[in-house]
Scaffold this active site. Sequence first.
Site, PDB file in Angstrom:
ATOM      1  N   ARG A  38      47.898  34.920  36.031  1.00 46.28           N
ATOM      2  CA  ARG A  38      47.834  35.679  37.287  1.00 46.28           C
ATOM      3  C   ARG A  38      49.134  35.550  38.071  1.00 46.28           C
ATOM      4  O   ARG A  38      49.561  34.440  38.398  1.00 46.28           O
ATOM      5  CB  ARG A  38      46.680  35.143  38.140  1.00 46.28           C
ATOM      6  CG  ARG A  38      46.451  35.929  39.422  1.00 46.28           C
ATOM      7  CD  ARG A  38      45.368  35.305  40.274  1.00 46.28           C
ATOM      8  NE  ARG A  38      45.819  34.079  40.894  1.00 46.28           N
ATOM      9  CZ  ARG A  38      45.014  33.148  41.415  1.00 46.28           C
ATOM     10  NH1 ARG A  38      43.703  33.305  41.363  1.00 46.28           N
ATOM     11  NH2 ARG A  38      45.511  32.058  41.965  1.00 46.28           N
ATOM     12  N   ASP A  58      41.567  35.912  47.170  1.00 42.75           N
ATOM     13  CA  ASP A  58      42.394  34.767  46.810  1.00 42.75           C
ATOM     14  C   ASP A  58      43.083  34.183  48.041  1.00 42.75           C
ATOM     15  O   ASP A  58      43.641  34.905  48.878  1.00 42.75           O
ATOM     16  CB  ASP A  58      43.446  35.173  45.770  1.00 42.75           C
ATOM     17  CG  ASP A  58      42.838  35.251  44.375  1.00 42.75           C
ATOM     18  OD1 ASP A  58      41.879  34.500  44.103  1.00 42.75           O
ATOM     19  OD2 ASP A  58      43.304  36.063  43.562  1.00 42.75           O
ATOM     20  N   HIS A  80      35.201  35.943  46.498  1.00 47.76           N
ATOM     21  CA  HIS A  80      36.318  35.475  47.324  1.00 47.76           C
ATOM     22  C   HIS A  80      37.497  36.439  47.281  1.00 47.76           C
ATOM     23  O   HIS A  80      37.666  37.188  46.325  1.00 47.76           O
ATOM     24  CB  HIS A  80      36.789  34.089  46.850  1.00 47.76           C
ATOM     25  CG  HIS A  80      37.396  34.079  45.474  1.00 47.76           C
ATOM     26  ND1 HIS A  80      36.639  34.193  44.327  1.00 47.76           N
ATOM     27  CD2 HIS A  80      38.690  33.973  45.070  1.00 47.76           C
ATOM     28  CE1 HIS A  80      37.446  34.161  43.272  1.00 47.76           C
ATOM     29  NE2 HIS A  80      38.696  34.032  43.693  1.00 47.76           N
ATOM     30  N   HIS A 136      36.599  39.299  44.719  1.00 46.13           N
ATOM     31  CA  HIS A 136      36.281  39.300  43.290  1.00 46.13           C
ATOM     32  C   HIS A 136      35.486  38.057  42.909  1.00 46.13           C
ATOM     33  O   HIS A 136      35.428  37.084  43.675  1.00 46.13           O
ATOM     34  CB  HIS A 136      37.548  39.456  42.440  1.00 46.13           C
ATOM     35  CG  HIS A 136      38.596  38.432  42.716  1.00 46.13           C
ATOM     36  ND1 HIS A 136      39.438  38.507  43.807  1.00 46.13           N
ATOM     37  CD2 HIS A 136      38.945  37.314  42.048  1.00 46.13           C
ATOM     38  CE1 HIS A 136      40.259  37.470  43.798  1.00 46.13           C
ATOM     39  NE2 HIS A 136      39.967  36.722  42.751  1.00 46.13           N
TER      40      HIS A 136
HETATM   41  C1  SIN Z   1      40.776  34.723  40.332  1.00 45.54           C
HETATM   42  O1  SIN Z   1      39.790  34.323  40.939  1.00 45.54           O
HETATM   43  O2  SIN Z   1      41.804  35.037  40.921  1.00 45.54           O
HETATM   44  C2  SIN Z   1      40.722  34.829  38.823  1.00 45.54           C
HETATM   45  C3  SIN Z   1      39.809  35.886  38.372  1.00 45.54           C
HETATM   46  C4  SIN Z   1      39.401  35.701  36.931  1.00 45.54           C
HETATM   47  O3  SIN Z   1      39.572  34.622  36.349  1.00 45.54           O
HETATM   48  O4  SIN Z   1      38.850  36.657  36.368  1.00 45.54           O
END
Ligand code: SIN
Length: 302
Positions: free
Chosen positions: A293, A120, A118, A278
Amino acid sequence: MTSTTASAPAVVRAGSLRSSIRVEPLTNAIGAELSNVDLGAASRDPALVAEIRALLLRHRVLFFRDQDMTRAEHVAFARHFGELESHPVAGSDPEHPGLVRIYKSPEVPNDRYENSWHCDATWREKPPFGCVLRCIECPPVGGDTMWANMALAYERLPEHIKTQIAGLRARHSIEASFGAAMPIEKRLALKAQYPDAEHPVVRTHSETGEKILFVNAFTTHITNYHTPANVRFGQDANPGAGLLLSYLIRQAYIPEFQVRFRWKKNSVAIWDNRSTQHYAVQDFWPAVRNLERAGIVGDRPC
Ligand code: SIN
């Protein structure tokens, strides 16, 4: 304009860095590890941030080790790129709004959101520009994150597919993802607050001008497929549109477009959410994995 890491827009040429940042590309497609740089100090140094930003455009995801920075420095660093946004489902640090806690432990159910390919928050009209993610605590093994270069994924599509998808648009939904397991009232309230967004299937990067394949796990359907050019009989629409979307979504799964990063405490990843996807590998339960994040508000894809 090409889009591989080696030939991406030459925003930073070898030897052109003002600072002593060392840059080590991790694959030929995407990702570089930067060393000899302190992001806490960078949070007070706009010129250094500008170099990191240029490297981000080139490599799409940047990795840093041993960044023992404060949360205030994490936020201040990310704020150089834009306003921060909270997440309607994942909570933020109470003292640092916009610093979203992605905390997993035996007490927190292993959920099904980050382990899909995805970008974000494409369910927003303006999905994030990018994110700065820092590891607070990580499992002894497992819990890696993977990224894919979606400019390269577009570039490598067969020409007839590029022709077919030019001008197509698609719907992105928080309701169908984070909302799906909620009771119906809560799900509909979430949808009312965050109505589905519609974006082009191929977006143009607002800084580099590259074309990017822009469908992912939040994409529910193509909205303008059902035209005489695609549909001879009504029956062609389904599964035609669904098969095409599925094919496009699966491009991120191709290892040649990817990089995989193993977290350590105080590792940081910064990614360009416009040109990458990601996937956080959920193979570590019941170990603890706590990441924070800072998501940076982006622009409207076009
Ligand atoms: C996310 O999906 O933004 C988080 C990525 C992660 O937890 O490594």
